[in-house]
Write a protein that holds these residues in place. Structure first.
Motif, PDB file in Angstrom:
ATOM      1  N   GLY A 188       3.679  -1.532   3.424  1.00 42.72           N
ATOM      2  CA  GLY A 188       3.360  -0.270   2.768  1.00 42.72           C
ATOM      3  C   GLY A 188       4.153   0.903   3.290  1.00 42.72           C
ATOM      4  O   GLY A 188       4.981   0.782   4.207  1.00 42.72           O
ATOM      5  N   PHE A 223       0.834  -1.200   0.000  1.00 46.21           N
ATOM      6  CA  PHE A 223       0.000   0.000   0.000  1.00 46.21           C
ATOM      7  C   PHE A 223       0.871   1.252   0.000  1.00 46.21           C
ATOM      8  O   PHE A 223       1.701   1.439   0.897  1.00 46.21           O
ATOM      9  CB  PHE A 223      -0.919   0.018   1.227  1.00 46.21           C
ATOM     10  CG  PHE A 223      -2.022  -0.997   1.171  1.00 46.21           C
ATOM     11  CD1 PHE A 223      -3.287  -0.639   0.735  1.00 46.21           C
ATOM     12  CD2 PHE A 223      -1.799  -2.317   1.544  1.00 46.21           C
ATOM     13  CE1 PHE A 223      -4.306  -1.563   0.664  1.00 46.21           C
ATOM     14  CE2 PHE A 223      -2.816  -3.256   1.489  1.00 46.21           C
ATOM     15  CZ  PHE A 223      -4.080  -2.876   1.040  1.00 46.21           C
ATOM     16  N   TYR A 251      -2.738   2.074  -4.302  1.00 47.40           N
ATOM     17  CA  TYR A 251      -2.338   3.438  -3.947  1.00 47.40           C
ATOM     18  C   TYR A 251      -3.567   4.320  -3.769  1.00 47.40           C
ATOM     19  O   TYR A 251      -4.643   4.032  -4.285  1.00 47.40           O
ATOM     20  CB  TYR A 251      -1.399   4.036  -4.991  1.00 47.40           C
ATOM     21  CG  TYR A 251      -2.063   4.467  -6.289  1.00 47.40           C
ATOM     22  CD1 TYR A 251      -2.402   5.798  -6.520  1.00 47.40           C
ATOM     23  CD2 TYR A 251      -2.360   3.536  -7.281  1.00 47.40           C
ATOM     24  CE1 TYR A 251      -3.008   6.200  -7.701  1.00 47.40           C
ATOM     25  CE2 TYR A 251      -2.960   3.921  -8.468  1.00 47.40           C
ATOM     26  CZ  TYR A 251      -3.294   5.254  -8.674  1.00 47.40           C
ATOM     27  OH  TYR A 251      -3.901   5.630  -9.838  1.00 47.40           O
ATOM     28  N   ALA A 253      -0.428   4.085   3.153  1.00 47.20           N
ATOM     29  CA  ALA A 253      -1.072   3.061   3.989  1.00 47.20           C
ATOM     30  C   ALA A 253      -1.872   3.634   5.151  1.00 47.20           C
ATOM     31  O   ALA A 253      -2.736   2.957   5.697  1.00 47.20           O
ATOM     32  CB  ALA A 253      -0.008   2.105   4.531  1.00 47.20           C
ATOM     33  N   ARG A 259      -7.389   2.387  -4.651  1.00 49.82           N
ATOM     34  CA  ARG A 259      -8.166   1.749  -3.579  1.00 49.82           C
ATOM     35  C   ARG A 259      -9.565   1.396  -4.061  1.00 49.82           C
ATOM     36  O   ARG A 259     -10.086   0.308  -3.798  1.00 49.82           O
ATOM     37  CB  ARG A 259      -8.242   2.703  -2.380  1.00 49.82           C
ATOM     38  CG  ARG A 259      -9.076   2.196  -1.219  1.00 49.82           C
ATOM     39  CD  ARG A 259      -9.127   3.238  -0.115  1.00 49.82           C
ATOM     40  NE  ARG A 259      -9.859   4.422  -0.516  1.00 49.82           N
ATOM     41  CZ  ARG A 259     -11.173   4.583  -0.372  1.00 49.82           C
ATOM     42  NH1 ARG A 259     -11.906   3.625   0.169  1.00 49.82           N
ATOM     43  NH2 ARG A 259     -11.759   5.697  -0.747  1.00 49.82           N
ATOM     44  N   MET A 305      -7.751   3.352   3.128  1.00 55.99           N
ATOM     45  CA  MET A 305      -6.738   2.336   2.837  1.00 55.99           C
ATOM     46  C   MET A 305      -6.617   1.343   3.985  1.00 55.99           C
ATOM     47  O   MET A 305      -6.409   0.142   3.776  1.00 55.99           O
ATOM     48  CB  MET A 305      -5.400   3.010   2.580  1.00 55.99           C
ATOM     49  CG  MET A 305      -5.344   3.855   1.321  1.00 55.99           C
ATOM     50  SD  MET A 305      -5.142   2.893  -0.184  1.00 55.99           S
ATOM     51  CE  MET A 305      -3.349   2.840  -0.289  1.00 55.99           C
TER      52      MET A 305
END
Length: 459
Positions: free
Chosen positions: A35, A11, A77, A14, A101, A19
């Motif tokens: 991430g 990620f 992302y 993150a 996302r 997220m």
């Protein structure tokens, strides 16, 4: 790539609230999750405790070894991360599958019945409320929420048996166009994110396109009076709602003694004596929308009544930090002029006759530039206003754009202050503060607990 073949998920960004729900989802599936985020926070600390590996330096060498295989790693992302971000650029150059996302949410929910809540404001509370109504009913649900539910201490709910998935549908960067709702609420379409959309017309057109994505057999529940002209497919039922009118609405509203009770009216039922677990007047309308979704999904009248009464709210949405019958400190995420107006009016109603102080941290230079007049008008409904510097989030400063644009347009005679966020606690402690609401989507909320302690000690 499908979810079954994914072994690792990385990620970029993150620490965002949206997220983090996906991080928790992939951790629940036993995937390796890692991430980057710009700064540590309470939320990233929780995610690390739950099993995610997160670092805070933009450095490709810190990407873990098991997230370096394009065949087994999905990269997710947030649009708030710039495209030139070093790690994002590295993944792109190495041929990884990279998704927003919202694309991942669309993938997850395509095999379920998505109950989506879209709108400029009200969507986090409404979706969290709907998720609670269903989770505690015989229907159940999976839910990806834009805030931390105070009932469950998380923004992710999981069900292995329910066909329903509750989603907060985010219009930023047209993310909600990746979704395929079975039913959707649209709460409001006051223009926002004009740095993305450019014009009010483009913003409304984005919502119009979103309504075309609702599946036949499903439903659109739209707030009465919106400028939006929906364009649903054949076979999609269209309902209206509001506080006092529409296919779904409230009647016999009783406000007093710190409680709000109402009767919920639907086309085919009526639920009398619904008590709001979070008794602020804006939750009457949010509650009508949430109850409408839960009703269409099959929750019983008794389950809906019990769910509304036991709903504890969402962190940073009318989140009381301290209160007495005549004084209070609360935090609210409101960061759009229409949200701020609703927030201030609700608190005025709850604490009629008390001095209301608002501490507001503007969010984004572009939003301040586009709406500083409207911010000043909404904030002028308070008795006292404290303005801090703009929270930049993803943006660089814009010359000539500062909190002073709002400050200078506040109504004549209002008590007003400009200060740094670190100075707010001392200022309200010195002032004759009775009811304080901390507004904004930035980090001023980090000081809320200290402010509440100081005012509680002062009495």
């Amino acid at each position: 790539m499908n979810i079954e073949s994914i072994q690792s998920v990385y990620f970029v960004g993150a620490g965002g609230i949206g997220m983090s729900a996906l991080i928790r989802y992939f951790l629940s599936l036993g995937k390796r999750v890692a991430g980057y985020d710009r700064t540590p926070s309470e939320l990233t600390d929780r995610l690390v405790e739950e099993g995610a590996s997160i670092h805070y330096e933009e450095n490709t060498s810190l990407i873990p070894a098991d997230c370096r295989d394009p065949q087994s790693t999905l990269v997710v992302y947030t649009p708030a991360v710039p495209q030139e971000h070093a790690e994002l650029a590295w993944f792109r150059a190495q041929g990884f599958e990279i998704c927003k996302r919202a694309q991942v949410l669309g993938l997850i929910t395509r095999s379920s019945k998505g109950l989506c809540v879209a709108g400029t404001h009200g969507k986090t509370t409404t979706s969290t409320m709907a998720a609670h109504l269903l989770h505690q009913s015989h229907i159940g649900c999976t839910a990806f929420l834009g805030g931390i539910s105070k009932n469950y201490g998380t923004n992710l709910l999981l069900s292995k048996t329910s066909p329903y998935t509750v989603i907060e549908a985010d219009e930023f960067d047209r993310s909600f166009h990746w979704l395929s709702p079975w039913a959707s609420v649209v709460t409001a379409t006051d223009p926002d994110h004009l740095d993305i959309y450019g014009t009010r017309e483009a913003y409304l057109e984005s919502f119009r396109h979103y309504t075309t994505l609702i599946r036949p057999g499903g439903a659109l529940i739209i707030h009465r009076g919106l400028a939006l002209q929906p364009a649903v497919q054949d076979g999609v039922r269209v309902y209206t709602y509001s506080r006092d009118e529409g296919d779904f609405h409230a009647e016999n509203i009783r406000i007093g003694g710190g409680e709000i009770t109402l009767d919920f009216v639907a086309p085919d039922t009526r639920i009398d004596g619904v008590r709001l677990g979070v008794p602020v007047s804006i939750n009457i309308e949010n509650g009508v929308a949430a109850m409408a979704l839960a009703h269409l999904a099959g929750a019983t009248d008794g389950e809906i009544r019990r769910g509304m009464e036991t709903f504890q709210g969402v962190e940073r949405r009318f989140d009381f930090k301290w209160k007495t019958p005549s004084k209070a400190v609360l935090s609210d995420y409101a960061h759009h002029p229409a949200e701020i107006e609703q927030s201030i009016r609700s608190v005025h109603e709850l604490y009629a006759g008390r001095k209301l102080t608002v501490a507001f941290q503007p969010h984004l230079y572009t939003r301040t530039r586009d709406f500083y007049r409207e911010f000043a008008k909404s904030l002028s409904l308070a008795d006292e206003v404290i303005l801090t510097d703009i929270y930049p989030a993803r943006e660089a400063p814009i010359p000539g754009v500062s909190s002073e644009l709002i400050y200078d347009l506040l109504r004549p005679g209002i008590e007003k202050h400009l200060c740094r966020k670190e100075e707010v606690a001392g200022l309200v402690e010195r002032e004759n503060t009775e009811v304080l609401i901390i507004l904004g989507a930035g980090d001023l909320d980090n000081y809320a607990a200290d402010i509440a302690r100081r005012l509680a000690a002062k009495g």
